[in-house]
Design an enzyme around this catalytic site. Sequence first.
Site, PDB file in Angstrom:
ATOM      1  N   LYS A  78     -34.163-110.337 -34.495  1.00 44.31           N
ATOM      2  CA  LYS A  78     -33.340-111.084 -33.547  1.00 44.31           C
ATOM      3  C   LYS A  78     -32.773-110.148 -32.481  1.00 44.31           C
ATOM      4  O   LYS A  78     -32.325-109.039 -32.781  1.00 44.31           O
ATOM      5  CB  LYS A  78     -32.199-111.781 -34.308  1.00 44.31           C
ATOM      6  N   SER A 152     -28.503-119.699 -33.558  1.00 44.77           N
ATOM      7  CA  SER A 152     -28.970-118.835 -32.489  1.00 44.77           C
ATOM      8  C   SER A 152     -30.165-117.965 -32.885  1.00 44.77           C
ATOM      9  O   SER A 152     -30.742-117.279 -32.016  1.00 44.77           O
ATOM     10  CB  SER A 152     -27.829-117.921 -32.019  1.00 44.77           C
ATOM     11  N   SER A 176     -26.144-119.864 -37.688  1.00 51.25           N
ATOM     12  CA  SER A 176     -27.256-119.432 -36.842  1.00 51.25           C
ATOM     13  C   SER A 176     -28.514-119.016 -37.583  1.00 51.25           C
ATOM     14  O   SER A 176     -29.552-118.830 -36.954  1.00 51.25           O
ATOM     15  CB  SER A 176     -26.806-118.280 -35.936  1.00 51.25           C
TER      16      SER A 176
END
Length: 453
Positions: A78, A152, A176
Amino acid sequence: MTSWVGLTAAEIAVAVREKQAMPREVVAEHLARIERLDGRIGAFRTVRAEAALAEADEVAARSDLDGLPLAGVPVAVKDNLAVRGESTRLGSAATPEAPAGDDHVTVARLRAAGAVVVGLTNVPELCVFGTTEGVHGTARNPWDTSRTAGGSSGGSAAAVAAGMVPIALGNDGMGSLRIPAANCGLVTIKPGHGVVPAGIGNGDWFGMSENGPLATTVQDARLTLSVLADGGVDDEATSGAQDAARTIAVSVRSPLAGVTVSRPYSNAVREAAQLLAGAGHRVRRADPPYPMSLGVTAVRHWTAGTAVDATGLDPRRLARRTRVHAAVGRRFVDGVRTGTARERLRERLEPFFAEHDVLLTPALARRSPRAVPWHERGWLRNVLANTAYSPMTPPWNLTGWPAMAVPFGTLPSGAPCAVQLVGRPGSEAVLLELAEQIERSRPWRRTAGLELG
């Protein structure tokens, strides 16, 4: 010829350790899939093709290859965690382009275990929202590309669901990991506080954010979590028999007042409860005593975390929804920093978890929003869209307790549905044990991306 795409991380690592596969061929095949599919999915902000192949050769030359738990496994990271030699952009035009000098500790642990980082994945700006789009791209759900992958950690989830990597690294500050995992038919676990090093953003959103894996199987989630935690996850499950009977509370009530859960998600919870009852667990309907003020508490922490992360960034280069989110949060930073509201919530919920080992809930309230330019839309519209579909996750960041998303059934559209498992502190292995029982009894198709080409 064996195709390494679509195999699990555990399967790939065994093949590499036993010299049935070379890390370079495994990584090259996944890079080819990324090149073929990512224009339609939008999982990656940057792909490290040349560097990844060189690192695969380094893994092959290691003297400890036969003991590496993730030998030759391609992994995506990420884009809010540092990868040596790459910039960390957090989905924003306002962040610096300078490359990181060192790996984040979790990335270093993956590499030490033999994994090869093939790229950094797309996130919404500053990892604020439950949809992933912005100046660096839009992450779409491989099961239904008209829908967002979630956020996210949306790019990481999309990469795994599309078969571009078998596992990915993400993090979870208000859901997330669990939100995109639920959208994309993946297994994930947000570990409890302190199990895996955090070091996310500017203060881990006051200690609410945790790093964790995204995977297609419980085995891969457990394996990756063990690496991230620098060893096994020790808790109450290790001292008792596997598949021991647990007391499981079942709730389809939304923690946030005024938000309802749609029928497919509530039905999934009831079916999962029946499955676990049939496996010998003590299952009963019981709603946690969520306070009416929980929604206000969540918004204060959510916006305050963004206010801290936006400090020092040029507001003119931030999207409007991010600027407003940070501005709203500035007034709450001092109060949130005390931790008083979170401690009150823990005290309120602890008696419930003294009676129940695990809480079973829907992972989401309804299917994900469409994959449209949410970053160009107003702040309130984004907040309402996020709250309407993902109200189930924030309480467990506020408490700091472990929680999982587990695929279970399908939505009317054919996209995956999912349930959430929540436990008291130190119960990561219990959650993984229950998730594995669900997986054995109700197997799911691991990778939507295999149908994409």
